[in-house]
Design a protein around this motif. Structure first.
Motif, PDB file in Angstrom:
ATOM      1  N   LEU A 154      23.657  14.325  71.498  1.00  0.00           N
ATOM      2  CA  LEU A 154      23.145  14.991  72.694  1.00  0.00           C
ATOM      3  C   LEU A 154      23.434  14.126  73.905  1.00  0.00           C
ATOM      4  O   LEU A 154      23.397  12.911  73.827  1.00  0.00           O
ATOM      5  CB  LEU A 154      21.623  15.152  72.526  1.00  0.00           C
ATOM      6  CG  LEU A 154      20.786  15.581  73.714  1.00  0.00           C
ATOM      7  CD1 LEU A 154      20.957  17.077  73.913  1.00  0.00           C
ATOM      8  CD2 LEU A 154      19.328  15.264  73.508  1.00  0.00           C
ATOM      9  N   GLY A 212      16.207   6.341  71.161  1.00  0.00           N
ATOM     10  CA  GLY A 212      16.429   7.742  71.514  1.00  0.00           C
ATOM     11  C   GLY A 212      15.442   8.253  72.542  1.00  0.00           C
ATOM     12  O   GLY A 212      15.766   9.109  73.347  1.00  0.00           O
ATOM     13  N   TYR A 213      14.232   7.697  72.513  1.00  0.00           N
ATOM     14  CA  TYR A 213      13.236   8.124  73.492  1.00  0.00           C
ATOM     15  C   TYR A 213      13.509   7.562  74.888  1.00  0.00           C
ATOM     16  O   TYR A 213      12.972   8.050  75.862  1.00  0.00           O
ATOM     17  CB  TYR A 213      11.837   7.687  73.049  1.00  0.00           C
ATOM     18  CG  TYR A 213      11.200   8.609  72.042  1.00  0.00           C
ATOM     19  CD1 TYR A 213      11.011   9.953  72.339  1.00  0.00           C
ATOM     20  CD2 TYR A 213      10.779   8.144  70.815  1.00  0.00           C
ATOM     21  CE1 TYR A 213      10.421  10.804  71.427  1.00  0.00           C
ATOM     22  CE2 TYR A 213      10.175   8.994  69.893  1.00  0.00           C
ATOM     23  CZ  TYR A 213      10.006  10.327  70.207  1.00  0.00           C
ATOM     24  OH  TYR A 213       9.422  11.173  69.317  1.00  0.00           O
ATOM     25  N   GLY A 232       7.191  16.419  70.130  1.00  0.00           N
ATOM     26  CA  GLY A 232       8.572  16.657  69.723  1.00  0.00           C
ATOM     27  C   GLY A 232       9.347  15.364  69.713  1.00  0.00           C
ATOM     28  O   GLY A 232       9.131  14.487  70.542  1.00  0.00           O
ATOM     29  N   GLY A 233      10.233  15.229  68.761  1.00  0.00           N
ATOM     30  CA  GLY A 233      11.099  14.054  68.683  1.00  0.00           C
ATOM     31  C   GLY A 233      12.026  14.000  69.878  1.00  0.00           C
ATOM     32  O   GLY A 233      12.029  14.899  70.716  1.00  0.00           O
ATOM     33  N   PHE A 234      12.825  12.944  69.975  1.00  0.00           N
ATOM     34  CA  PHE A 234      13.686  12.847  71.151  1.00  0.00           C
ATOM     35  C   PHE A 234      14.778  13.917  71.104  1.00  0.00           C
ATOM     36  O   PHE A 234      15.264  14.274  70.049  1.00  0.00           O
ATOM     37  CB  PHE A 234      14.258  11.445  71.333  1.00  0.00           C
ATOM     38  CG  PHE A 234      15.032  10.911  70.175  1.00  0.00           C
ATOM     39  CD1 PHE A 234      14.424  10.067  69.258  1.00  0.00           C
ATOM     40  CD2 PHE A 234      16.370  11.220  70.014  1.00  0.00           C
ATOM     41  CE1 PHE A 234      15.130   9.563  68.197  1.00  0.00           C
ATOM     42  CE2 PHE A 234      17.083  10.715  68.955  1.00  0.00           C
ATOM     43  CZ  PHE A 234      16.469   9.891  68.036  1.00  0.00           C
ATOM     44  N   GLY A 235      15.075  14.435  72.282  1.00  0.00           N
ATOM     45  CA  GLY A 235      16.128  15.445  72.368  1.00  0.00           C
ATOM     46  C   GLY A 235      15.666  16.849  72.017  1.00  0.00           C
ATOM     47  O   GLY A 235      16.472  17.750  71.937  1.00  0.00           O
ATOM     48  N   SER A 244       5.342  12.010  72.068  1.00  0.00           N
ATOM     49  CA  SER A 244       6.615  11.610  71.468  1.00  0.00           C
ATOM     50  C   SER A 244       6.328  10.954  70.128  1.00  0.00           C
ATOM     51  O   SER A 244       6.109   9.751  70.078  1.00  0.00           O
ATOM     52  CB  SER A 244       7.340  10.622  72.368  1.00  0.00           C
ATOM     53  OG  SER A 244       7.225  11.005  73.702  1.00  0.00           O
ATOM     54  N   LYS A 283      11.090  18.110  75.370  1.00  0.00           N
ATOM     55  CA  LYS A 283       9.739  17.989  75.917  1.00  0.00           C
ATOM     56  C   LYS A 283       9.782  17.978  77.431  1.00  0.00           C
ATOM     57  O   LYS A 283       9.075  18.712  78.097  1.00  0.00           O
ATOM     58  CB  LYS A 283       9.096  16.662  75.485  1.00  0.00           C
ATOM     59  CG  LYS A 283       8.698  16.591  74.063  1.00  0.00           C
ATOM     60  CD  LYS A 283       8.021  15.256  73.783  1.00  0.00           C
ATOM     61  CE  LYS A 283       8.912  14.068  74.038  1.00  0.00           C
ATOM     62  NZ  LYS A 283      10.090  13.998  73.215  1.00  0.00           N
ATOM     63  N   ARG A 337      21.842  14.106  77.646  1.00  0.00           N
ATOM     64  CA  ARG A 337      20.851  14.774  78.490  1.00  0.00           C
ATOM     65  C   ARG A 337      21.345  15.034  79.895  1.00  0.00           C
ATOM     66  O   ARG A 337      20.832  15.885  80.580  1.00  0.00           O
ATOM     67  CB  ARG A 337      19.613  13.896  78.628  1.00  0.00           C
ATOM     68  CG  ARG A 337      18.803  13.815  77.411  1.00  0.00           C
ATOM     69  CD  ARG A 337      17.821  12.689  77.544  1.00  0.00           C
ATOM     70  NE  ARG A 337      17.213  12.444  76.260  1.00  0.00           N
ATOM     71  CZ  ARG A 337      16.137  13.061  75.834  1.00  0.00           C
ATOM     72  NH1 ARG A 337      15.531  13.933  76.596  1.00  0.00           N
ATOM     73  NH2 ARG A 337      15.656  12.801  74.653  1.00  0.00           N
TER      74      ARG A 337
END
Lengths: 587, 466
Positions: free
Chosen positions: B349, B321-322, A231-234, A388, A237, B351
């Motif tokens: 977003l 983003g990661y 899954g992409g970020f956000g 990722s 996962k 988190r």
């Protein structure tokens, strides 16, 4: 003495020596940084260093150890937090403070702690590899079972210590192995890149029960199975992995934070010590091992962290436990491979990843399994790896190669995550190859028609997907009423069943029985609505009964411990629909 | 005794090579003196036998194989630190460039920092009120978080950053101080000037440490800029108990500098020519946000990056983003319709917000309001897509109510003037008014209790004069 010839990032080379073995652990430099030999030629030995190389000088010594990179396996592992090469972070913190300094040596486990050891052998016994010779309580939940290392085939017991309190390195028994005396302590070592041997692989036909509806019913994973969460970020996962780590019915969780965020690991530490396991009433940390090699920690140790984690898991599997490994994220591990490969100036394959990426991935996932251990008990290691994908593109090498080696694929979808549909597992892209193997278990242990209902739910979702193509082009008004009912029911499935609220006290974990009853209620509503339609009841009156909304909220309204309420719901629903039908028939 | 090495053996882009050196350590800093008396700094990036490869921070222009004297310092790159840094302007490599002279250092610190042990972090929970509805309600900023702004060239990310700095109530009542560390990497002179002027106008200039590497400054210095900025931030936060907001702009220029440097070293490229270690390198910056257990201060990061061609899957925003704890995405479409701040709600977003909002932090209904706003706004997109195909008139009543909701949401909730500072109560009440324009049955993310307390159709009608 061997000395450093060149330094480039984490890669150090030594020239003109034949002293090193492949994959041997070495100490590099005056600060004794830990490293591993990753290449040997007659001119030059290549070493990757697991700590920062800043400040190293050409000409500093490199020490051999003669043994491969190994994990220390002993009581004291559970509820601990380690870095990628099994250095305990708490002990490291006591030595160097809040920031991690290079070249700090600490023991993997507390060697001063006394354990209450019960001996399981007597003088004259023959002890074989994998057999248990002593046990001691490690945490309130986990009994540690010390087994004869698979390196030693068998031996005759010549000495056994009294039951009592011992430290990890105290000798508790002695063996005579063909004339050699071997002393046994509570501790053994195992090379992290070698799978621990087993007696026999068994088929994986028991589910890993997670309490997450979409996983347990739609795309289940077996104990001893493999699953990937790309899954992409956000897209959630990490959140999904946390939920699985908290609730799945494994005995022990090994959580590998591989190149991820520091704050996330802190959160796991905090949350798991506060959360109480419903089955045992003990904090979750009593059954969890954390491996935290955050993204800013040395990259070579990140590469090792996956192997360290799985070695710990296999060790506990050999004791007869069921282990689940959460690896978050395997892409960071693959990137570590790429980074080191680049420093070695190897020929790159796809996207700069080394050509051996697929074989490394398969070696890792193949270490999962449901097995008969050497000691004669059953145990399992389930691997759940987050992926990722770069640019959220599932066609990139890590996702594609992972897909080949796992049997469960839980694809996380950005658009679901944007709509805050969590868990954002896309039901059309995801699959599980275990569903056939597990159907017997579900039908026998939950309800005989469990798999049938599951198929019913899948069919509704599948048909909805097809209908939505039309709706996107023409609007939902053009559909005939029976298809509108299907779309409405599919909404109940999506919002009421597939969506699950991790922050709600009841909804965060849902027992299989309630999952079954929820499916049953939804399908019953679908059947009743279709029947009412065929009897001439208008679509609007069916919606006005409010049953669609009511079933969406069932997950909150019926507590997990009151499944009997579903019968009341069913009775009310039947009554409401009979009323509708009789009204329509009168008219 | 310091040995001076005369001359060089090779020059290649920003890299120079030296022969027959000894006793040099990896990552060490060297001073290169030119024949005209000027000095440049360089760093050891590779050692092999008696050869050393150095990167020259200020560029290799004017260097020849014979006109230099190189002297090694025996230490990695260190930054002089002192509380006097507040209100001062430094170059990307940490030299004062505001003409006010050198600072009197209290200590020196390695700019690469050390990884923070996860066991010694404190999980961030205190929210920062920015006074901007879209951020406070939907992507709440938490103290100790790293929350980047994903923008595009020509969008109002700089304006938004200034507004956040001005309005953010980051300091607590108990006298803890607040300061901003600003790191500019490869930005135009005007942009740096815009930030300086804005800080001055809002009266925070004395609380700002600026590190400037402009777009015409050497690229190697650009690689040092964020490291210097973060070293200063960590010093002020963890040794002087201040709450530090670090603004880094533009991360894309930084990554490009890294690419340029990597290719001149002849490294094997990864995606789009960026080096394979881009993730680890960016992580070594972003992970320096946080709170250390037992310390009063905190480091919060707002990195700004412009997505090339507005492409969120480009390696730089993708890898960012990661690593970061969420993102604020700006949207060109919204910007063109005159909406400021043009925050694209759905891909944005935070988190950490789940643990820093709700009862005791903001308001108990916060998380259900934000979830519902997200979910409802996602449906607006579906309704709009449908409307563009079959026309607005053909839509069902339900879809029409979503179209209206979307319009009101963008006009009243997203749109906010540059000097408008909304409290969290105002923002959440506004959210409720918007949700009240939808039928109650559509609110599937909110429990009954909150609906009965806050849902008010009448008030919504008056507010938006429907």
């Amino acid at each position: 003495m061997n000395t450093i010839f060149s330094i480039n990032g984490p890669v150090v080379k030594v020239r003109d020596t034949k002293d090193f073995q492949m994959l041997e652990m070495v100490y590099v430099g005056k600060r004794r940084l830990i490293g591993e030999v990753i290449g040997v030629t007659s001119e030059c030995t290549t070493i990757q260093v697991y700590e920062g190389t800043s400040g190293l000088t050409v000409g500093e010594p490199v020490e051999t150890t003669g043994s491969p990179m190994s994990a220390t396996l002993a009581p004291g592992i559970i509820s601990n937090i380690f870095d990628g090469i099994e250095r305990p972070l708490r002990a490291l913190g006591q030595k160097t403070g809040a920031f991690i300094e290079d070249g700090t040596e600490v023991d993997a486990v507390d060697t001063q702690k006394l354990y209450d050891v019960t001996m399981k052998i007597k003088v004259g016994d023959t002890l074989r590899a994998g057999q248990i010779y002593a046990t001691c309580p490690e945490t309130e939940l986990i009994e540690h079972r010390c087994m004869l290392s698979p390196f030693i085939k068998e031996g005759v017991v010549t000495y056994v210590a009294e039951n009592g309190k011992y430290k990890v390195n105290d000798v508790v028994a002695k063996l005579d192995c063909d004339g050699d005396e071997v002393s046994l302590t509570l501790c053994q070592k195992w090379p992290i890149r070698t799978p621990r041997p087993i007696a026999k692989r068994l088929s994986a036909n028991k589910p890993l029960i997670t309490g997450q509806r979409i996983i347990d019913t739609v795309v289940p994973v077996a104990k001893g199975g493999t699953a990937a969460i790309p899954g992409g970020f956000g897209t959630g996962k990490t959140m999904t992995q946390h939920q699985l780590a908290k609730w799945c019915d494994a005995d022990i969780i090994v959580y590998i934070g591989c190149g991820e965020r520091g704050n996330e690991m802190t959160q796991v530490l905090e949350e798991f010590s506060e959360l109480i396991d419903p089955k045992t009433q003990r904090p979750l940390t009593d059954r969890t091992v954390l491996i935290a090699n955050t993204s800013n920690m040395p990259v070579a140790a990140r590469e090792a962290s996956i192997y360290t984690g799985i070695t710990l898991a296999e060790y506990y599997r050999d004791m007869g436990y069921h282990i689940a490994i959460m690896a978050d994220s395997t892409s960071r591990w693959a990137e570590a491979l790429r980074e080191i490969s680049g420093r070695l100036e190897e020929m790159p394959a796809e996207e700069g990843f080394p050509a051996y990426l697929p074989s490394r991935l398969s070696e890792f996932y193949e270490r999962a399994g449901y097995v008969n251990t050497l000691g004669g008990s059953e145990g399992s290691v389930t691997i759940i790896g987050a992926v990722s994908p770069q640019g959220s593109d599932f066609s990139e090498p890590v996702t594609q190669n992972t897909k080949r080696f796992v049997r469960c694929f839980w694809a996380l979808d950005k658009s679901l995550a944007y709509a805050r549909h969590y868990p954002a597992i896309n039901w059309t892209m995801s699959y599980s190859e275990y569903s056939d193997d597990l159907s017997q278990y579900y039908n026998e242990n939950v309800a005989p028609d469990f798999m049938k209902l599951r198929q019913g739910i899948s069919n509704i979702l599948h048909e909805e997907t097809n209908l939505m193509e039309i709706v996107k082009l023409m609007g939902s008004d053009v559909l005939p009423d029976d298809q509108k009912i299907l779309i409405e029911t599919a909404r109940v499935v999506r919002v009421g069943f597939l969506q699950q609220n991790a922050y709600h006290k009841d909804d965060t974990y849902v027992p299989l029985n309630k999952q079954y009853l929820m499916m049953k209620a939804i399908l019953s509503l679908f059947k009743k609505s279709k029947n009412a339609l065929s009897k001439g009841v208008p679509m609007s009156s069916i919606i006005e009964t409010g049953w669609f909304e009511k079933l969406i909220k069932v997950k909150y309204d019926i507590p997990n411990d009151k499944p009997s309420m579903f019968e009341d719901y069913e009775a009310d629903m039947t009554a409401d629909f009979e009323k509708l039908v009789s009204l329509a028939e009168k008219a | 005794m310091a040995i001076k090495y005369i001359g060089l053996s090779e020059i290649n882009g920003p890299l120079v090579m030296l022969d027959k050196v000894s006793g040099i350590s990896y990552d060490e800093i060297a001073k290169i003196k030119l024949a005209d008396g000027t000095q440049r700094l360089a760093r050891v990036v590779e050692l092999s036998g008696d050869k050393a490869v150095l990167q020259v921070f200020e560029g290799t222009k004017g260097l020849s194989l014979t006109n230099t004297e190189t002297q090694f310092r025996g230490r990695p790159m260190e930054l002089a630190l002192s509380t006097e840094m507040l209100g001062r302007v430094f170059s990307g490599s940490g030299r004062p460039i505001d003409g006010l002279g050198e600072i009197f250092p209290h200590k020196f610190a390695d700019i690469n920092g050390k990884p923070l042990n996860p066991v010694h972090r404190t999980y961030p929970r205190n929210y920062i009120n920015t006074g901007i509805s879209s951020i406070d309600a939907l992507v709440t900023l938490i103290r100790g978080q790293k929350l980047p702004i994903f923008s595009g060239s020509g969008l109002s990310h700089n304006k938004l950053a200034v507004q956040i700095v001005r309005q953010a109530r980051i300091a607590e009542e108990n006298g803890q101080e607040f300061a901003v560390v600003f790191g500019a990497m490869g930005v135009q002179n005007d942009v740096a000037e815009y930030f300086r002027r804005s800080f001055e106008e809002t009266g925070v200039l004395q609380r700002v440490v600026m590190f400037l590497n402009l777009s015409n400054d050497p690229i190697i210095e650009r690689i040092l800029t964020p490291r210097c900025a973060l070293t200063a931030a960590e010093y002020l936060a963890f040794e002087h108990n201040m709450h530090i907001l670090v603004i880094l702009t533009d991360i894309t220029s930084y990554a490009e500098a890294l690419r340029e440097f990597s290719s001149s070293k002849g490294e094997i490229p990864g995606r789009k020519g960026y080096p394979g270690y881009l993730y680890s390198d960016l992580a070594s910056l972003y992970e320096r946000a946080g709170i250390v257990e037992g310390k009063q201060g905190s480091v919060t990061q707002i990195p700004i990056l412009t997505m090339p061609n507005d492409d969120i899957t480009h390696p730089v925003p993708d890898l960012t983003g990661y690593i970061t704890e969420g993102q604020i995405v700006l949207d060109r479409g919204l910007d063109q319709t005159g909406i400021y701040p043009p925050v694209s709600v759905l891909p944005s977003l935070s988190r950490l917000m789940k643990d820093g909002i709700g009862e005791g932090y903001t308001r108990e209904d916060h998380s259900s309001v934000s979830n519902q706003l997200f979910a409802s706004y996602a449906k607006v997109q579906d309704a709009r897509a449908l409307a563009s195909v079959i026309g607005e008139e053909e839509l069902s009543a339900g879809d029409k109510s979503y179209l209206k909701f979307g319009e009101l949401f963008e006009k009243h909730f997203l749109t906010q003037s540059f000097d408008e500072n909304r409290t969290i109560d105002e923002t959440l009440d506004l959210g409720w008014s918007l949700l009240s324009t939808l039928p109650k049955s559509e609110l599937d993310r909110i429990d009954e209790e909150h609906i009965s307390r806050f849902y008010d159709e009448q008030k919504a009608k008056e507010r938006f004069s429907l």
